[in-house]
Design an enzyme around this catalytic site. Structure first.
Site, PDB file in Angstrom:
ATOM      1  N   SER A   1      -6.296  12.224   4.991  1.00  0.00           N
ATOM      2  CA  SER A   1      -5.422  11.518   4.048  1.00  0.00           C
ATOM      3  C   SER A   1      -5.488  10.025   4.336  1.00  0.00           C
ATOM      4  CB  SER A   1      -3.981  12.009   4.224  1.00  0.00           C
ATOM      5  OG  SER A   1      -3.060  11.171   3.580  1.00  0.00           O
TER       6      SER A   1
ATOM      7  N   TYR B   1       3.774  13.002   9.863  1.00  0.00           N
ATOM      8  CA  TYR B   1       2.672  13.413   8.994  1.00  0.00           C
ATOM      9  C   TYR B   1       1.455  12.515   9.203  1.00  0.00           C
ATOM     10  CZ  TYR B   1      -0.203  14.429   4.976  1.00  0.00           C
ATOM     11  OH  TYR B   1      -1.279  14.763   4.182  1.00  0.00           O
TER      12      TYR B   1
END
Length: 329
Positions: A134, A158
């Site tokens: 990501s 995250y």
């Protein structure tokens, strides 16, 4: 270049897709099957239903029920189905969930990745592995847009899980010669995303109900948004070229290169639904989110010849059509 130029490549390939019943997984399975690949889907929960996507081809030919926490199962699946390609899409993808459950996120995103990579290493025979990371792996930006040579500096749970995932992939490539590439995409969207806390599906659903959409932030956060079909296309483009020395082991950003703030995107979605008369409700309650994230897709275009196939208007039109059908609107 879209994967159209690579159609023949996938004939006879056997591809293990983790997270196969998820949003990105379903579209990726569909793209692979359309191009003649045999697909094996790893699904964690036997009760999980595959997204229909209006096309039965979104379901893999073979389904393995189990978890990335089970190395023996992973080795067996790779060996028994003679897998030559792995697309690792499974993850705990929600920033808010990661804040509430950092350990669970680390277990899923970090341990799950090393279990899979080590299963590939021990089993052998896997020629190409693409791992979904990501743009969050870059952390808080010093310079924008992100390029693949920038350091990985995740801070929040995250983001850190993705930074770690990337480094683990790199060590398996450098130390063991495992053929692995990394993708770092912006926020992807499209039909089949049933997490209505996300901006696109949430806004579409409320607009189709005639209700004002809600924005959790102050609306000024800037992000890259990329259509899920383009993301799947990018994965296949990378995997099909991993025999090249300038591709194997590399990270590639996948970007529409059209960053926009949340409020502007919301208004684009409202226009696509025909409800631009609705005024967004700005809640301003988002926490631990980076203010601005944009990624450069120049490397993918230069080396792979890849760029997205869909404009924002085309992608949102297809997306809204999918939700109209799904919601019965």
């Amino acid at each position: 270049m879209s994967t159209g130029a690579q159609d023949g490549f996938w004939q006879g390939k056997t591809v293990l897709v983790t997270g196969a019943s998820g949003f990105l997984g379903s579209w990726t399975i569909k793209a692979l099957r359309d191009k003649g690949a045999e697909t094996v889907g790893l699904v964690r929960d036997m009760r999980q239903n595959f997204n229909t996507l209006g096309d039965a081809l979104s379901e893999p030919e073979q389904i393995v029920y189990g978890s990335l926490s089970d190395p023996d199962l992973l080795r067996r699946a790779i060996a028994e189905y003679e897998v030559d390609t792995v697309l690792h899409l499974a993850a705990q993808p929600i920033v808010g969930v990661a804040l509430k459950d950092p350990v669970g996120t680390f277990e899923a995103n970090i341990r799950g990745t090393w279990n899979l990579l080590d299963a590939c290493r021990q089993t052998g025979g896997v020629d190409r592995i693409v791992v979904a990371s990501s743009d969050k792996a870059y952390g808080h930006p010093d310079v924008l847009p992100y390029t693949e040579d920038m350091p990985l500096k995740g801070s929040h749970p995250y983001d850190v899980s993705k930074s770690c995932t990337d480094l683990i992939c790199r060590t398996y490539f450098e130390t063991y010669g495992l053929p692995v590439c990394i993708t770092r995409a912006g926020n992807f969207y499209g039909g089949g995303d049933l997490n209505f806390s996300r901006i696109v599906p949430g806004t579409v659903r409320l607009a189709l109900q005639g209700k004002a959409p809600e924005i959790r932030s102050d609306g000024t956060m800037i992000r890259d948004y990329i259509y899920v079909r383009d993301v799947a296309d990018g994965y296949l483009a990378i995997a099909s070229q991993m025999h090249r020395a300038d591709v194997a082991g590399e990270a590639f950003n996948l970007s529409s290169e059209r960053p926009m703030n949340v409020l502007d995107l919301t208004r684009e979605i409202l226009a696509a639904t025909g409800r631009d008369d609705l005024e967004p409700n700005i809640l301003n309650i988002a926490k631990s989110e980076i203010q601005e994230q944009t990624v450069s897709g120049a490397k993918a275009e230069r080396i792979l010849g890849w760029r997205p196939n869909h404009t924002l208007a085309e992608a949102l039109s297809e997306t809204v059509d999918w939700y109209r059908g799904y919601l019965g609107a």
